[in-house]
Each structure stands twice: as C-alpha cells, then as structure tokens.
Design a protein around this motif. Structure first.
Motif, PDB file in Angstrom:
ATOM      1  N   THR A 119       0.734  -1.252   0.011  1.00 41.54           N
ATOM      2  CA  THR A 119      -0.222   0.041   0.093  1.00 41.54           C
ATOM      3  C   THR A 119       1.030   1.181   0.077  1.00 41.54           C
ATOM      4  N   ALA A 135      -8.456  -4.190   3.932  1.00 37.76           N
ATOM      5  CA  ALA A 135      -7.914  -3.992   2.431  1.00 37.76           C
ATOM      6  C   ALA A 135      -9.125  -4.263   1.614  1.00 37.76           C
ATOM      7  N   GLN A 136      -9.328  -3.758   0.283  1.00 35.79           N
ATOM      8  CA  GLN A 136     -10.606  -3.828  -0.446  1.00 35.79           C
ATOM      9  C   GLN A 136     -10.694  -5.338  -0.938  1.00 35.79           C
ATOM     10  N   ASP A 137      -9.464  -6.070  -0.983  1.00 33.71           N
ATOM     11  CA  ASP A 137      -9.622  -7.501  -1.472  1.00 33.71           C
ATOM     12  C   ASP A 137     -10.058  -8.454  -0.545  1.00 33.71           C
ATOM     13  N   TRP A 143      -4.821  -4.179   5.438  1.00 40.42           N
ATOM     14  CA  TRP A 143      -3.303  -3.723   5.546  1.00 40.42           C
ATOM     15  C   TRP A 143      -2.602  -3.183   6.685  1.00 40.42           C
ATOM     16  N   PRO A 169     -10.552   1.782   4.740  1.00 40.54           N
ATOM     17  CA  PRO A 169      -9.928   0.550   3.844  1.00 40.54           C
ATOM     18  C   PRO A 169      -8.987   1.137   2.797  1.00 40.54           C
ATOM     19  N   ARG A 177      -6.480  -0.001  -0.942  1.00 45.72           N
ATOM     20  CA  ARG A 177      -6.290  -1.159  -1.894  1.00 45.72           C
ATOM     21  C   ARG A 177      -5.017  -1.532  -1.964  1.00 45.72           C
ATOM     22  N   ASP A 178      -4.991  -2.833  -2.064  1.00 42.24           N
ATOM     23  CA  ASP A 178      -3.601  -3.393  -2.084  1.00 42.24           C
ATOM     24  C   ASP A 178      -3.111  -3.546  -3.643  1.00 42.24           C
ATOM     25  N   ASP A 201      -4.798  -2.856 -10.102  1.00 42.65           N
ATOM     26  CA  ASP A 201      -4.220  -2.194  -8.907  1.00 42.65           C
ATOM     27  C   ASP A 201      -3.384  -1.321  -8.724  1.00 42.65           C
TER      28      ASP A 201
END
Length: 239
Positions: free
Chosen positions: A100, A122-124, A128, A170, A172-173, A179
């Motif tokens: 991140t 994390a969004q997935d 994180w 949150p 995003r990885d 991504d």
C-alpha cells in the motif's frame, strides 16, 4: 509511543509481485515492488514512533532509509510470520505490509487511548494494517491468510478476544496491474507512480514491437508457431 512494523520481502525478480506478470516482466514487477516498499518506508519514517522495524525476508538494499531496525522473518506461514513480528514488541505496535504505497503518516498515527486494536481492512478482503495495544501473537496464529475472508476472520478474532477495535480506512492493495494503476493515481508524485509510468511506457513499446514480429512470423512459412510471442504462464501469487 508506538512501534511501527513493516513486513516485507526483498524485491527480487520472481519472488515479489508475480501477479503483475504479465503484463510486466518479473524484473519490472520487482522494480514496482521496490518502489512501493520505498514509498511505504518513507511514510513510516515520517510517522512519530518509539521504534521502526523492518521485518524482512531477504537482505536490505539501498531503498532502506536510516532509522530502521531490520529483523529476519521467521519460517512458517504468513500467520506465523505476522505473529512472530508482534512477539518481539513489548508495547503498542502497528504492523503494515509493502503493498500500500499510498499510505501516509496521518493514517499510521494511531492513538490507543480507548482502543485495544486498530484494524485496516483491504479492499480485496484482507487487511493492510493491524495495531495492538498489547501485542499477543495468539491473535494471529491460525488465521487463514490470502483469502477473501482473511480480514473478516482476523477482525472477528480480535472482537472475540474482547478487544475494543477501531477501524481504519480501507485501502487497495497492489496485487494486479489494475491495482497498480488505481493506486498510482492516488499518489501521482510518489516513487511507485513514477516507476509504474516508466514500466508502462516500456511495456507498451515492447508490445508494439512484438506485435510487428508476430505479423511477420505469421506471414512466413506455415506451421511455425510464434513461440517467442506467446505469453508466459501466469504464476501463483506470492503469499
């Protein structure tokens, strides 16, 4: 104050960010991983902390700024490695990864007054960041990692232990090319965005050259597959 932990792999081709290949080469994926790690470490270095620790699989390189202790990761699964990172802390600690690069000192400046844990989803479906006022390795051991439910299971583990959990925003990885472009757009002036722009330019030029070669090959004698332009098999994600 808080100990800040960064768990990371040495950015070597073929060992990091393998889900970026294709479209990027293993070397480019490693360059992107190094840039993401450098941005992350820079944010950590700018965050008030009692101690900054890089928990590293591999050897440090010129991307490591001053002011960090470097300790090796233990063997075992990711849950064991995360647990071991906390095991060496005797006070409040916040752990993040290297995926991140959009993280900021503001996000990393956490207050444990009134909270036992800070949790960054994390969004997935993973997480994180994880902060513990009283680090307890047992809170991580046995949590299934690298699944769409990892974050939910980890947070439930904290709540089940009676901890007061504060949720961080949150993030995003960076796992895939999509991504990478999305995250770079959030921090366009960082090293990660700059490296992505260079890698994308090279990849675009290479793709155009490969396309010309394919046309030339296909126009030659029949029955000769264009092996040099076949995409490599997609490797599994490193976990």
């Amino acid at each position: 104050m808080t100990t800040l932990l960064v768990i990371a792999k040495e950015p070597r081709p073929g060992r990091v960010k393998t889900r970026l290949s294709p479209p990027f080469t293993p070397g480019e994926a490693a360059e992107l991983a190094e840039a993401a790690l450098a941005d992350t470490l820079r944010a950590v270095a700018a965050t008030p902390a009692s101690r900054r620790v890089l928990v590293l699989d591999g050897a440090p390189g010129p991307w490591l700024p001053a002011g960090f202790d470097v300790v090796p990761q233990c063997s075992g699964g990711l849950d064991e490695r995360l647990a071991d990172a906390f095991a060496h802390c005797d006070g409040p600690a916040l752990l993040i990864g290297m995926d991140t690069p959009q993280v900021t000192p503001e996000l990393l400046t956490v207050d444990f007054a009134g909270w036992d844990a800070h949790f960054g989803p994390a969004q997935d479906g993973g997480f994180w960041a994880l902060g513990l006022a009283h680090p307890d390795p047992s809170l991580l051991r046995g949590v299934p990692m690298s699944t769409a439910e990892t974050g939910a299971v980890q947070r439930d583990r904290l709540v089940a232990a009676g901890l007061r959990v504060h949720d961080l925003p949150p993030l995003r990885d960076v796992d895939t090319a999509a991504d990478a472009h999305a995250v770079a757009a959030l921090v366009p002036h960082g090293r990660f965005a700059a490296r992505l722009a260079r890698c994308t330019a090279v990849t675009t030029v290479t793709a155009g050259t490969a396309g010309t070669a394919a046309i030339s090959t296909e126009s030659g004698p029949p029955g000769r597959p264009d092996a040099d332009n076949q995409p490599p098999p997609r490797p599994a994600a490193p976990r």
